[in-house]
Design an enzyme around this catalytic site. Structure first.
Site, PDB file in Angstrom:
ATOM      1  N   TYR A 161       4.238  -5.294   6.774  1.00 20.11           N
ATOM      2  CA  TYR A 161       5.143  -4.420   6.010  1.00 20.11           C
ATOM      3  C   TYR A 161       6.472  -4.259   6.739  1.00 20.11           C
ATOM      4  O   TYR A 161       7.534  -4.511   6.164  1.00 20.11           O
ATOM      5  CB  TYR A 161       4.457  -3.063   5.826  1.00 20.11           C
ATOM      6  CG  TYR A 161       5.200  -2.078   4.948  1.00 20.11           C
ATOM      7  CD1 TYR A 161       5.191  -2.202   3.560  1.00 20.11           C
ATOM      8  CD2 TYR A 161       5.880  -0.995   5.504  1.00 20.11           C
ATOM      9  CE1 TYR A 161       5.853  -1.283   2.749  1.00 20.11           C
ATOM     10  CE2 TYR A 161       6.541  -0.070   4.707  1.00 20.11           C
ATOM     11  CZ  TYR A 161       6.516  -0.216   3.331  1.00 20.11           C
ATOM     12  OH  TYR A 161       7.171   0.706   2.539  1.00 20.11           O
ATOM     13  N   ASP A 191       4.201 -11.265 -11.016  1.00 19.90           N
ATOM     14  CA  ASP A 191       4.151 -11.128  -9.561  1.00 19.90           C
ATOM     15  C   ASP A 191       5.483 -11.633  -8.997  1.00 19.90           C
ATOM     16  O   ASP A 191       5.842 -12.804  -9.225  1.00 19.90           O
ATOM     17  CB  ASP A 191       2.961 -11.975  -9.061  1.00 19.90           C
ATOM     18  CG  ASP A 191       2.790 -11.923  -7.553  1.00 19.90           C
ATOM     19  OD1 ASP A 191       3.774 -11.681  -6.835  1.00 19.90           O
ATOM     20  OD2 ASP A 191       1.650 -12.138  -7.095  1.00 19.90           O
ATOM     21  N   LEU A 208      11.802  -2.817  -6.056  1.00 18.14           N
ATOM     22  CA  LEU A 208      10.859  -1.871  -5.447  1.00 18.14           C
ATOM     23  C   LEU A 208       9.467  -2.462  -5.271  1.00 18.14           C
ATOM     24  O   LEU A 208       8.601  -1.817  -4.675  1.00 18.14           O
ATOM     25  CB  LEU A 208      10.745  -0.601  -6.320  1.00 18.14           C
ATOM     26  CG  LEU A 208      11.744   0.535  -6.054  1.00 18.14           C
ATOM     27  CD1 LEU A 208      13.178   0.090  -6.314  1.00 18.14           C
ATOM     28  CD2 LEU A 208      11.419   1.747  -6.920  1.00 18.14           C
ATOM     29  N   TYR A 268      12.879 -15.927 -14.764  1.00 14.17           N
ATOM     30  CA  TYR A 268      14.247 -16.126 -15.257  1.00 14.17           C
ATOM     31  C   TYR A 268      14.528 -15.154 -16.393  1.00 14.17           C
ATOM     32  O   TYR A 268      14.025 -15.332 -17.493  1.00 14.17           O
ATOM     33  CB  TYR A 268      14.445 -17.580 -15.715  1.00 14.17           C
ATOM     34  CG  TYR A 268      14.341 -18.528 -14.545  1.00 14.17           C
ATOM     35  CD1 TYR A 268      15.464 -18.864 -13.789  1.00 14.17           C
ATOM     36  CD2 TYR A 268      13.105 -19.040 -14.156  1.00 14.17           C
ATOM     37  CE1 TYR A 268      15.355 -19.689 -12.673  1.00 14.17           C
ATOM     38  CE2 TYR A 268      12.990 -19.866 -13.042  1.00 14.17           C
ATOM     39  CZ  TYR A 268      14.116 -20.184 -12.313  1.00 14.17           C
ATOM     40  OH  TYR A 268      14.001 -20.990 -11.210  1.00 14.17           O
TER      41      TYR A 268
HETATM   42  P1  NAD Z   1       3.706   2.019  -5.057  1.00 10.08           P
HETATM   43  O1  NAD Z   1       2.644   1.255  -4.359  1.00 10.08           O
HETATM   44  O2  NAD Z   1       3.315   3.183  -5.889  1.00 10.08           O
HETATM   45  O3  NAD Z   1       4.582   1.063  -5.966  1.00 10.08           O
HETATM   46  C1  NAD Z   1       4.787  -0.285  -5.709  1.00 10.08           C
HETATM   47  C2  NAD Z   1       4.729  -1.043  -7.019  1.00 10.08           C
HETATM   48  O4  NAD Z   1       4.957  -2.438  -6.768  1.00 10.08           O
HETATM   49  C3  NAD Z   1       3.354  -0.934  -7.703  1.00 10.08           C
HETATM   50  O5  NAD Z   1       3.525  -0.629  -9.054  1.00 10.08           O
HETATM   51  C4  NAD Z   1       2.752  -2.312  -7.495  1.00 10.08           C
HETATM   52  O6  NAD Z   1       1.820  -2.666  -8.494  1.00 10.08           O
HETATM   53  C5  NAD Z   1       3.999  -3.181  -7.512  1.00 10.08           C
HETATM   54  N1  NAD Z   1       3.779  -4.467  -6.859  1.00 10.08           N
HETATM   55  C6  NAD Z   1       3.162  -4.710  -5.681  1.00 10.08           C
HETATM   56  N2  NAD Z   1       3.162  -6.026  -5.430  1.00 10.08           N
HETATM   57  C7  NAD Z   1       3.802  -6.620  -6.472  1.00 10.08           C
HETATM   58  C8  NAD Z   1       4.096  -7.969  -6.798  1.00 10.08           C
HETATM   59  N3  NAD Z   1       3.735  -8.980  -5.995  1.00 10.08           N
HETATM   60  N4  NAD Z   1       4.762  -8.222  -7.950  1.00 10.08           N
HETATM   61  C9  NAD Z   1       5.113  -7.225  -8.773  1.00 10.08           C
HETATM   62  N5  NAD Z   1       4.851  -5.928  -8.525  1.00 10.08           N
HETATM   63  C10 NAD Z   1       4.192  -5.638  -7.394  1.00 10.08           C
HETATM   64  O7  NAD Z   1       4.739   2.469  -3.919  1.00 10.08           O
HETATM   65  P2  NAD Z   1       6.034   3.396  -4.008  1.00 10.08           P
HETATM   66  O8  NAD Z   1       5.822   4.553  -3.134  1.00 10.08           O
HETATM   67  O9  NAD Z   1       6.438   3.612  -5.425  1.00 10.08           O
HETATM   68  O10 NAD Z   1       7.105   2.449  -3.289  1.00 10.08           O
HETATM   69  C11 NAD Z   1       8.070   1.704  -4.012  1.00 10.08           C
HETATM   70  C12 NAD Z   1       8.980   0.980  -3.050  1.00 10.08           C
HETATM   71  O11 NAD Z   1       9.624   1.906  -2.184  1.00 10.08           O
HETATM   72  C13 NAD Z   1       8.240  -0.014  -2.152  1.00 10.08           C
HETATM   73  O12 NAD Z   1       9.046  -1.157  -1.979  1.00 10.08           O
HETATM   74  C14 NAD Z   1       8.104   0.726  -0.850  1.00 10.08           C
HETATM   75  O13 NAD Z   1       8.040  -0.160   0.251  1.00 10.08           O
HETATM   76  C15 NAD Z   1       9.374   1.556  -0.837  1.00 10.08           C
HETATM   77  N6  NAD Z   1       9.220   2.755   0.004  1.00 10.08           N
HETATM   78  C16 NAD Z   1       8.479   3.813  -0.448  1.00 10.08           C
HETATM   79  C17 NAD Z   1       8.317   4.928   0.382  1.00 10.08           C
HETATM   80  C18 NAD Z   1       7.542   6.143  -0.065  1.00 10.08           C
HETATM   81  O14 NAD Z   1       7.384   7.081   0.730  1.00 10.08           O
HETATM   82  N7  NAD Z   1       7.064   6.243  -1.304  1.00 10.08           N
HETATM   83  C19 NAD Z   1       8.885   4.938   1.657  1.00 10.08           C
HETATM   84  C20 NAD Z   1       9.595   3.830   2.073  1.00 10.08           C
HETATM   85  C21 NAD Z   1       9.775   2.741   1.232  1.00 10.08           C
END
Ligand code: NAD
Ligand code: UDP
Length: 314
Positions: free
Chosen positions: A146, A59, A74, A65
């Site tokens: 968010y 998490d 991401l 490290y």
């Molecule tokens: P997603 O929810 O599929 O992926 C996010 C990943 O982060 C997941 O695998 C989740 O398990 C992991 N995660 C969440 N909390 C965590 C934690 N505390 N520690 C470790 N891992 C953790 O979403 P996505 O669409 O793949 O988005 C990825 C990134 O891109 C995010 O930061 C999101 O804010 C950003 N983003 C995505 C979009 C989009 O349209 N897909 C748009 C704007 C920004």
């Protein structure tokens, strides 16, 4: 010479898994870090056999490290349904996650890229949105964990850059879709496709006149990679997204048409603070990175529908 070692936080998610695919194919040593909150082992299962791929369950709100050359940060649930489930954790992921990853970048002198979002513009009054626009965000609404979390993460990135000389990159991602969105994710493209394939009603929130601009995942990943490899004097923030804007009603009609579904459209209440219009100005990405999306919406939707047909077994 040893290969570059690259950390992808949130690497088992929708975008992260596509990014890992590309980096593994290029031969880099890839470490995928994820706590599987919204991610899925299935997304990276095919990579587990690759000698240059490693998976860590962790998490990001807790320090870690490891020695890496580059970090793509991401980790964070992206779907409103999931990021609103535990808003305090969402703020922690964005703020503590950024602090932990920036701390690591500073310690090991790694280059670090932040996946920021069009949500930093909130419900925008300026259209299309340029990087210079400061946004219109409600600090105490259901989307604030968010939006404000991501805004604070950007602040941290630029403060680590100015104060500690960390080599940063910030991309503002607009709505992106494609294979590996999870089927219960709640975002509009996956919801509509699944509803269409199951012959269920298509749930439009509000009257469907609100707009979004949808970017196909492969185009987005190309933009992220170009930003990481781009010139050191260009930190961003830079918008990455597709300029083709359409209403949610038009999206529903398009998906019904492409799937040949018999689904009817039904209207549900519009969620609070749902942005009315969203469209990126990508002039900066074009100029600095030579990037623009190349996948037309129809083609991207066909591929995404094909993916959901295969996982739905229909
Ligand atoms: P997603 O929810 O599929 O992926 C996010 C990943 O982060 C997941 O695998 C989740 O398990 C992991 N995660 C969440 N909390 C965590 C934690 N505390 N520690 C470790 N891992 C953790 O979403 P996505 O669409 O793949 O988005 C990825 C990134 O891109 C995010 O930061 C999101 O804010 C950003 N983003 C995505 C979009 C989009 O349209 N897909 C748009 C704007 C920004
Ligand atoms: N939306 C909808 N029906 C759904 C899911 C979403 O009408 O089943 C709408 C939602 O209200 C918003 C748009 O589609 O106006 C995009 O929603 P999504 O959750 O995909 O992303 P975001 O609002 O974060 O851009």
């Amino acid at each position: 010479m040893r290969q570059k070692r690259i950390l992808v936080t949130g690497g088992a998610g929708f975008l992260g898994s596509h990014l890992c695919d590309r980096l593994v194919t290029y031969g880099f040593d890839v470490i995928c870090l994820d706590n599987f909150f919204t991610g899925n082992k299935q997304n990276i299962y095919h990579l587990l056999k690759e000698p240059n791929f490693e998976l860590i369950r962790h998490d990001v709100t807790f320090p870690i490290y490891i020695e890496v050359d580059e970090i793509y940060n991401l980790a964070c649930p992206a779907s409103p349904v999931y990021y609103q489930k535990d808003p305090i954790q969402t703020t922690k992921v964005n703020v503590l996650g950024a602090i932990n990853m920036l701390g690591m970048a500073k310690r090991v002198n790694a280059k670090i890229l932040q996946a920021s979002t069009s949500e930093v513009y909130g419900d925008p009054e300026e259209h299309p949105q340029k990087e210079t626009y400061w946004g219109r965000v409600n600090p105490i609404g259901p989307r604030s964990c968010y939006d404000e979390g991501k805004r604070c993460a950007e602040t941290l990135f630029f403060d680590y850059f100015q104060q500690n000389n960390v080599n940063i990159r910030v991309v503002r991602i607009f709505n992106t879709y494609g294979p590996r969105m999870s089927d219960d994710d709640g975002r509009v493209v996956s919801n509509f496709i699944i509803q269409a394939l199951r012959g269920e009603d298509i749930t439009i929130y509000g009257d469907g006149s609100q707009t979004r601009s949808f970017c196909y995942v492969d185009d987005l990943i190309e933009g992220i990679l170009r930003m990481m490899d781009g010139p050191d004097d260009f930190n961003g923030p830079v918008n990455l997204g597709n300029e083709e804007e359409l209403s949610i009603l038009k999206l529903a009609e398009k998906i019904i048409d492409l799937t040949g579904a018999k689904s009817k459209i039904t209207h549900l209440p519009l969620p609070e603070n749902d942005p009315v219009r969203r469209k990126p100005d990508i002039t900066l990405a074009e100029k600095k990175l030579g990037w623009h999306p190349t996948t037309p919406l129809g083609e991207g939707l066909e591929r995404t529908i094909g993916y959901f047909r295969s996982v739905e077994g229909g």
